[in-house]
Write a protein that holds these residues in place. Structure first.
Motif, PDB file in Angstrom:
ATOM      1  N   ARG A 135       0.738  -1.287   0.166  1.00 59.74           N
ATOM      2  CA  ARG A 135       0.001   0.170   0.121  1.00 59.74           C
ATOM      3  C   ARG A 135       0.704   1.260  -0.037  1.00 59.74           C
ATOM      4  O   ARG A 135       0.524   2.508   0.222  1.00 59.74           O
ATOM      5  N   ARG A 136       2.162   1.171   0.022  1.00 61.17           N
ATOM      6  CA  ARG A 136       2.830   2.307  -0.180  1.00 61.17           C
ATOM      7  C   ARG A 136       3.832   2.229  -1.569  1.00 61.17           C
ATOM      8  O   ARG A 136       4.061   1.063  -2.163  1.00 61.17           O
ATOM      9  N   PRO A 137       4.241   3.487  -2.010  1.00 58.00           N
ATOM     10  CA  PRO A 137       4.937   3.243  -3.291  1.00 58.00           C
ATOM     11  C   PRO A 137       6.177   2.461  -3.693  1.00 58.00           C
ATOM     12  O   PRO A 137       6.508   2.184  -4.653  1.00 58.00           O
ATOM     13  N   ASP A 138       7.131   2.295  -2.467  1.00 59.95           N
ATOM     14  CA  ASP A 138       8.309   1.782  -2.544  1.00 59.95           C
ATOM     15  C   ASP A 138       8.388   0.426  -3.282  1.00 59.95           C
ATOM     16  O   ASP A 138       9.211   0.109  -4.014  1.00 59.95           O
ATOM     17  N   PHE A 139       7.550  -0.505  -3.006  1.00 61.37           N
ATOM     18  CA  PHE A 139       7.510  -1.851  -3.368  1.00 61.37           C
ATOM     19  C   PHE A 139       7.362  -2.034  -4.699  1.00 61.37           C
ATOM     20  O   PHE A 139       8.215  -2.576  -5.532  1.00 61.37           O
ATOM     21  N   ALA A 140       6.128  -1.289  -5.374  1.00 67.69           N
ATOM     22  CA  ALA A 140       6.122  -1.421  -6.773  1.00 67.69           C
ATOM     23  C   ALA A 140       7.197  -0.529  -7.558  1.00 67.69           C
ATOM     24  O   ALA A 140       7.805  -1.043  -8.728  1.00 67.69           O
ATOM     25  N   GLU A 141       7.832   0.389  -6.989  1.00 71.46           N
ATOM     26  CA  GLU A 141       8.813   1.297  -7.764  1.00 71.46           C
ATOM     27  C   GLU A 141       9.974   0.329  -7.556  1.00 71.46           C
ATOM     28  O   GLU A 141      10.755   0.369  -8.545  1.00 71.46           O
ATOM     29  N   GLY A 142      10.384  -0.292  -6.611  1.00 68.33           N
ATOM     30  CA  GLY A 142      11.573  -1.096  -6.535  1.00 68.33           C
ATOM     31  C   GLY A 142      11.641  -2.156  -7.529  1.00 68.33           C
ATOM     32  O   GLY A 142      12.486  -2.311  -8.238  1.00 68.33           O
ATOM     33  N   ILE A 143      10.310  -2.876  -7.619  1.00 67.11           N
ATOM     34  CA  ILE A 143      10.192  -3.782  -8.792  1.00 67.11           C
ATOM     35  C   ILE A 143      10.518  -3.377 -10.010  1.00 67.11           C
ATOM     36  O   ILE A 143      11.283  -3.940 -11.178  1.00 67.11           O
ATOM     37  N   ARG A 144       9.889  -2.244 -10.305  1.00 66.21           N
ATOM     38  CA  ARG A 144       9.833  -1.530 -11.651  1.00 66.21           C
ATOM     39  C   ARG A 144      11.226  -1.124 -11.962  1.00 66.21           C
ATOM     40  O   ARG A 144      11.775  -1.629 -13.042  1.00 66.21           O
ATOM     41  N   ALA A 145      12.108  -0.648 -10.991  1.00 65.68           N
ATOM     42  CA  ALA A 145      13.617  -0.048 -11.309  1.00 65.68           C
ATOM     43  C   ALA A 145      14.258  -1.422 -11.369  1.00 65.68           C
ATOM     44  O   ALA A 145      15.505  -1.199 -12.507  1.00 65.68           O
ATOM     45  N   LEU A 146      14.380  -2.400 -10.735  1.00 67.54           N
ATOM     46  CA  LEU A 146      15.231  -3.419 -10.710  1.00 67.54           C
ATOM     47  C   LEU A 146      14.756  -4.539 -11.856  1.00 67.54           C
ATOM     48  O   LEU A 146      15.883  -5.091 -12.390  1.00 67.54           O
ATOM     49  N   LEU A 147      13.473  -4.931 -12.016  1.00 70.35           N
ATOM     50  CA  LEU A 147      13.160  -6.129 -12.878  1.00 70.35           C
ATOM     51  C   LEU A 147      12.319  -5.673 -13.884  1.00 70.35           C
ATOM     52  O   LEU A 147      12.214  -6.644 -14.664  1.00 70.35           O
ATOM     53  N   VAL A 148      11.565  -4.497 -14.024  1.00 67.79           N
ATOM     54  CA  VAL A 148      10.706  -4.253 -15.037  1.00 67.79           C
ATOM     55  C   VAL A 148      11.366  -3.474 -16.121  1.00 67.79           C
ATOM     56  O   VAL A 148      11.824  -3.872 -17.091  1.00 67.79           O
ATOM     57  N   ASP A 149      11.627  -2.091 -15.869  1.00 66.42           N
ATOM     58  CA  ASP A 149      12.251  -1.205 -16.854  1.00 66.42           C
ATOM     59  C   ASP A 149      13.699  -1.499 -16.513  1.00 66.42           C
ATOM     60  O   ASP A 149      14.631  -1.062 -17.419  1.00 66.42           O
ATOM     61  N   LYS A 150      14.367  -1.892 -15.621  1.00 59.20           N
ATOM     62  CA  LYS A 150      15.554  -2.178 -15.250  1.00 59.20           C
ATOM     63  C   LYS A 150      16.582  -1.038 -15.560  1.00 59.20           C
ATOM     64  O   LYS A 150      17.736  -1.018 -15.416  1.00 59.20           O
ATOM     65  N   ASP A 151      16.107   0.184 -15.082  1.00 55.96           N
ATOM     66  CA  ASP A 151      16.991   1.310 -15.030  1.00 55.96           C
ATOM     67  C   ASP A 151      17.768   1.417 -13.675  1.00 55.96           C
ATOM     68  O   ASP A 151      18.615   2.189 -13.718  1.00 55.96           O
ATOM     69  N   LYS A 152      17.548   0.653 -12.789  1.00 55.44           N
ATOM     70  CA  LYS A 152      18.199   0.424 -11.619  1.00 55.44           C
ATOM     71  C   LYS A 152      18.389   1.960 -10.916  1.00 55.44           C
ATOM     72  O   LYS A 152      19.460   2.119 -10.039  1.00 55.44           O
ATOM     73  N   ASN A 153      17.359   2.608 -10.959  1.00 65.30           N
ATOM     74  CA  ASN A 153      17.111   4.042 -10.411  1.00 65.30           C
ATOM     75  C   ASN A 153      15.860   4.342  -9.928  1.00 65.30           C
ATOM     76  O   ASN A 153      15.109   5.310 -10.214  1.00 65.30           O
ATOM     77  N   PRO A 154      15.582   3.517  -8.527  1.00 65.62           N
ATOM     78  CA  PRO A 154      14.472   3.819  -8.187  1.00 65.62           C
ATOM     79  C   PRO A 154      14.247   5.005  -7.474  1.00 65.62           C
ATOM     80  O   PRO A 154      15.233   5.441  -6.872  1.00 65.62           O
ATOM     81  N   GLN A 155      13.025   5.674  -7.234  1.00 61.04           N
ATOM     82  CA  GLN A 155      12.767   6.882  -6.705  1.00 61.04           C
ATOM     83  C   GLN A 155      12.062   6.605  -5.340  1.00 61.04           C
ATOM     84  O   GLN A 155      10.777   6.378  -5.564  1.00 61.04           O
ATOM     85  N   TRP A 156      12.773   6.389  -4.367  1.00 62.68           N
ATOM     86  CA  TRP A 156      12.097   6.140  -3.115  1.00 62.68           C
ATOM     87  C   TRP A 156      11.540   7.179  -2.268  1.00 62.68           C
ATOM     88  O   TRP A 156      11.718   8.331  -2.772  1.00 62.68           O
ATOM     89  N   SER A 157      10.380   6.786  -1.690  1.00 64.22           N
ATOM     90  CA  SER A 157       9.592   7.653  -0.913  1.00 64.22           C
ATOM     91  C   SER A 157       9.380   7.172   0.352  1.00 64.22           C
ATOM     92  O   SER A 157       8.591   6.268   0.836  1.00 64.22           O
ATOM     93  N   PRO A 158       9.939   7.726   1.400  1.00 68.60           N
ATOM     94  CA  PRO A 158      10.906   8.922   1.455  1.00 68.60           C
ATOM     95  C   PRO A 158      12.212   8.641   0.675  1.00 68.60           C
ATOM     96  O   PRO A 158      12.700   7.333   0.796  1.00 68.60           O
ATOM     97  N   ALA A 159      12.978   9.764   0.340  1.00 68.15           N
ATOM     98  CA  ALA A 159      14.044   9.530  -0.472  1.00 68.15           C
ATOM     99  C   ALA A 159      15.411   9.198   0.338  1.00 68.15           C
ATOM    100  O   ALA A 159      16.302   8.711  -0.099  1.00 68.15           O
ATOM    101  N   THR A 160      15.310   9.666   1.772  1.00 65.20           N
ATOM    102  CA  THR A 160      16.540   9.396   2.303  1.00 65.20           C
ATOM    103  C   THR A 160      15.968   8.864   4.102  1.00 65.20           C
ATOM    104  O   THR A 160      14.883   8.910   4.202  1.00 65.20           O
ATOM    105  N   LEU A 161      17.001   8.349   4.582  1.00 70.17           N
ATOM    106  CA  LEU A 161      16.671   7.835   5.858  1.00 70.17           C
ATOM    107  C   LEU A 161      16.322   8.924   6.954  1.00 70.17           C
ATOM    108  O   LEU A 161      15.315   8.798   7.805  1.00 70.17           O
ATOM    109  N   ASP A 162      16.778  10.173   6.938  1.00 62.77           N
ATOM    110  CA  ASP A 162      16.522  11.392   7.914  1.00 62.77           C
ATOM    111  C   ASP A 162      15.090  11.665   7.551  1.00 62.77           C
ATOM    112  O   ASP A 162      14.306  12.270   8.523  1.00 62.77           O
ATOM    113  N   ALA A 163      14.371  11.461   6.406  1.00 62.19           N
ATOM    114  CA  ALA A 163      12.959  11.759   6.129  1.00 62.19           C
ATOM    115  C   ALA A 163      11.907  10.644   6.644  1.00 62.19           C
ATOM    116  O   ALA A 163      10.879  10.951   6.459  1.00 62.19           O
ATOM    117  N   VAL A 164      12.383   9.419   6.911  1.00 62.76           N
ATOM    118  CA  VAL A 164      11.593   8.455   7.746  1.00 62.76           C
ATOM    119  C   VAL A 164      11.234   8.821   8.828  1.00 62.76           C
ATOM    120  O   VAL A 164      12.056   9.101  10.040  1.00 62.76           O
TER     121      VAL A 164
END
Length: 379
Positions: free
Chosen positions: A327-356
């Motif tokens: 139910r949060r964006p990172d899971f689908a985004e991680g699969i997209r970046a690594l295994l679907v589009d394979k650009d290996k450039n996931p856009q994480w949300s939040p983007a940094t540990l400090d923002a969690v």
């Protein structure tokens, strides 16, 4: 007598023994996908294991994978990606049900009333390790490579990992969950994820020998019968060498020092410094640098200390965590970046540990309000 039934993804076979009992075989058969578990495979395995459990003539179940490359590389995350993206911002009932069915299968293996032999050669990742971990007799080979790489796709080490990683010495399970560092055969033997080291070329000979064992039709006796049979094929000297060659064993004191921190950020700083001095830690430093910050924070809470949960409570808690991930964006985004589009450039949300935020972490450990009852409440 040998009897087999098949579809495109899983094969079941029963081989008669000298005393009239049967050894049952379940082969994951999706070699092009490294035998990754689809929902169909999970449900068929569940149904067949349930049926075999009720039969007095079945004395042992063998789990193995087709081909030489993998026992099982995990769950069908491409299928999960399609399910999650098909519903837009709404929850995906199919994705959430996948995890409920997968964890129910893993729990069934942990509590199975008969000996279960898992032949874990080749790649064993994620959901494959969930199947392997619950088996009573686990064989690793010189080809075994075992890992929990979930943080790289915005998930967390699941399938009971809170149980088997959380109980490892020197906080090694936390280290593995955060860094995705692969385990070699010697690591698995030392850490108790593998029980026997047998050459991969002996697989068919081992399977044939199972039908010649002196099965008794009683669980405790048959556990011993199977163990003795497997020991006949194990090269004890080679197995001892594999244990001594465990890099996790060799580095356990360093790992304990690195993970003795209050936060992921502090651990990451220590790991980065260690990687500059010791190349063995470079893999983990690189992996953690590209992982989902929120996943890392969730895993730190999940594995920083043994929660003393039963295996049933572990699967119940992990299902709440998995549902939160869908139910949060990172899971689908991680699969997209690594295994679907394979650009290996996931856009994480939040983007940094400090923002969690603490609230984002805590949300993973409570089942959503729209669930009137826990799907695994009956475990």
């Amino acid at each position: 007598m040998s009897e087999a039934t098949t579809d495109s993804s899983v094969v079941f076979e029963e081989r008669s023994t000298a005393k009239g009992y049967c050894v049952a075989f379940a082969q994951l058969k999706a070699p092009r996908a490294l035998n990754s578990l689809s929902r169909t495979m999970i449900d068929r395995l569940q149904a067949q294991l349930d049926a075999w459990a009720e039969r007095d003539d079945i004395v042992c179940v063998v789990l193995h994978g087709a081909g030489e490359k993998a026992f099982c590389a995990g769950g069908d995350v491409i299928g999960l990606y399609k399910a999650m993206t098909a519903t837009g911002d709404a929850p995906s009932a199919d994705a959430e049900a996948f995890f409920a069915h997968e964890y129910r299968l893993d729990h069934r293996i942990h509590r199975y009333p008969k000996p279960v032999l898992c032949w874990a050669t080749g790649t064993v990742m994620g959901g494959g390790l969930g199947v392997m971990a619950g088996a009573s007799h686990r064989v690793v080979t010189e080809c075994s490579k075992i890992a929990m790489p979930e943080v790289t796709i915005g998930l967390f080490p699941d399938v009971g990992a809170s149980w088997f990683l959380g109980r490892m010495p020197q906080r090694i399970g936390l280290f593995l969950g955060l860094t995705t560092t692969p385990m070699q055969p010697g690591d698995a033997l030392w850490l108790g994820l593998g029980d026997y080291r047998i050459d991969s070329g002996q697989r068919e000979a081992v399977f044939a020998a199972l039908t010649q064992l002196d099965w008794q039709g009683e669980r405790e006796a048959d556990d011993t019968v199977l163990a003795r049979g497997l020991r006949e094929f194990e090269d004890i000297a080679e197995s001892d060498n594999a244990r001594r060659e465990s890099m996790l064993f060799a580095n356990q004191q360093t790992i304990a020092r690195l993970t003795d921190t209050h936060s992921v950020a502090a651990f990451t700083q220590r790991l980065t410094a260690q990687a500059e001095a010791d190349d063995w830690f470079a893999y983990g430093a690189k992996a953690i640098a590209g992982a989902s910050p929120l996943s890392l924070a969730v895993v730190h809470r999940q594995l920083a200390r043994d929660p003393k949960l039963s295996i049933e409570q572990v699967f119940q808690r992990e299902l709440a965590m998995a549902i939160a991930c869908t139910r949060r964006p990172d899971f689908a985004e991680g699969i997209r970046a690594l295994l679907v589009d394979k650009d290996k450039n996931p856009q994480w949300s939040p983007a940094t540990l400090d923002a969690v935020t603490p609230e984002q972490i805590a949300a993973h450990f409570t089942l959503p309000d729209d669930y009137a009852q826990h799907p695994l409440a009956d475990l």
